[in-house]
Write a protein that holds these residues in place. Sequence first.
Motif, mmCIF file in Angstrom:
data_model
loop_
_atom_site.group_PDB
_atom_site.id
_atom_site.type_symbol
_atom_site.label_atom_id
_atom_site.label_comp_id
_atom_site.label_asym_id
_atom_site.label_seq_id
_atom_site.Cartn_x
_atom_site.Cartn_y
_atom_site.Cartn_z
ATOM 1 N N LEU A 29 32.420 29.745 41.875
ATOM 2 C CA LEU A 29 33.416 30.609 41.238
ATOM 3 C C LEU A 29 34.522 30.918 42.242
ATOM 4 N N THR A 30 35.694 31.184 41.734
ATOM 5 C CA THR A 30 36.811 31.539 42.621
ATOM 6 C C THR A 30 36.733 33.032 42.953
ATOM 7 N N PRO A 31 37.346 33.443 44.069
ATOM 8 C CA PRO A 31 37.371 34.887 44.368
ATOM 9 C C PRO A 31 37.942 35.703 43.212
ATOM 10 N N ALA A 32 38.936 35.147 42.530
ATOM 11 C CA ALA A 32 39.533 35.874 41.402
ATOM 12 C C ALA A 32 38.510 36.107 40.293
ATOM 13 N N GLN A 33 37.548 35.178 40.179
ATOM 14 C CA GLN A 33 36.521 35.336 39.137
ATOM 15 C C GLN A 33 35.412 36.300 39.584
ATOM 16 N N CYS A 34 35.493 36.722 40.829
ATOM 17 C CA CYS A 34 34.409 37.524 41.399
ATOM 18 C C CYS A 34 34.855 38.931 41.767
ATOM 19 N N ARG A 35 35.813 39.443 41.028
ATOM 20 C CA ARG A 35 36.264 40.814 41.335
ATOM 21 C C ARG A 35 35.174 41.814 40.988
#
Lengths: 179, 179
Positions: free
Chosen positions: A106-112
């Motif tokens: 997952l991207t960091p943006a998907q892991c907020r």
Amino acid sequence: MIYVMELPQTVEWAVHCCWLLAQTDGSPVPRRRLAEFFDLPEPYLAKLLKTLVAADVLSSVPGVNGGYRLARRADQITVLDVVQAVGGHTAMFHCAEIRQRGPVGLTPAQCRRPCGIAKVMYEAELAWRNALAAVRVADLTENAAGVSADRAARWLGSQARAGLAPGGSGPQRVESEQA
Amino acid sequence: MIYVMELPQTVEWAVHCCWLLAQTDGSPVPRRRLAEFFDLPEPYLAKLLKTLVAADVLSSVPGVNGGYRLARRADQITVLDVVQAVGGHTAMFHCAEIRQRGPVGLTPAQCRRPCGIAKVMYEAELAWRNALAAVRVADLTENAAGVSADRAARWLGSQARAGLAPGGSGPQRVESEQA
């Protein structure tokens, strides 16, 4: 690979010491007397007591009549306070964000938001902490209330809380509750 | 003296691996593919997978098309099953009966019931276990359900559970839930 998550044995010592200090009239109990009561090795107990003072669970009184006492009233210290003082405040579970690793991570943006798996682990840990926070040092007994109080009073003598001393006429009479 | 009670990092690996295996159509996933997905060191993962097989959380399928799969349906395995497989079944707190020690220690006859202090610790631990037992591997997501499923499906390809594959028309459509 097998790893067992255990609390240190000193947690038992710490909670029992706090229970004993809750039975006093507030005057400090020397370290030597605490060690004798539970038959604990005094050098190790000394380190533990310092840790409990640093965590503001106990306070130490210097001098020939000094020793240790609870830093606050026994109904204002929770078992969680004592366990965290000894076991540390760090979480049991540490999320290393492995969901972001690998070729399709997952991207960091998907892991907020926290990982759903970590959330389950954190919530379980919160349940453990809440259960310990719901019990105050004042609530603790080692046995039935009368038996526990009698045992403490026999050792503390004149230092024992009024009403707990052997033969005392307080609400927690010893003899009648020992049955 | 400061001791921090921590779960091993492999608990995170184990729960994430079980989550991934819950996204498959049931065919075994090779160890190498699991290691690649999470970018984990394969020799360590190998030991962990063996531990999970021994605990009947996973089953291993030998052969060229072999690998690992969940030993039971994903709604029949709890997070507690996985955590206990890795972290052991031993209690966090061990009562050494220090109430029986020392010059005024309680007698064994007075200690037929568990120590009240140990009881508090055991009940807190039970709260932790119950919280983990209430969540099944089938309930886990790493992110929002659609994003998690999509990530798994991209890796698993034809091994992905029907309805999870990209473009699938099952109840857990990927595209519509990714927003």
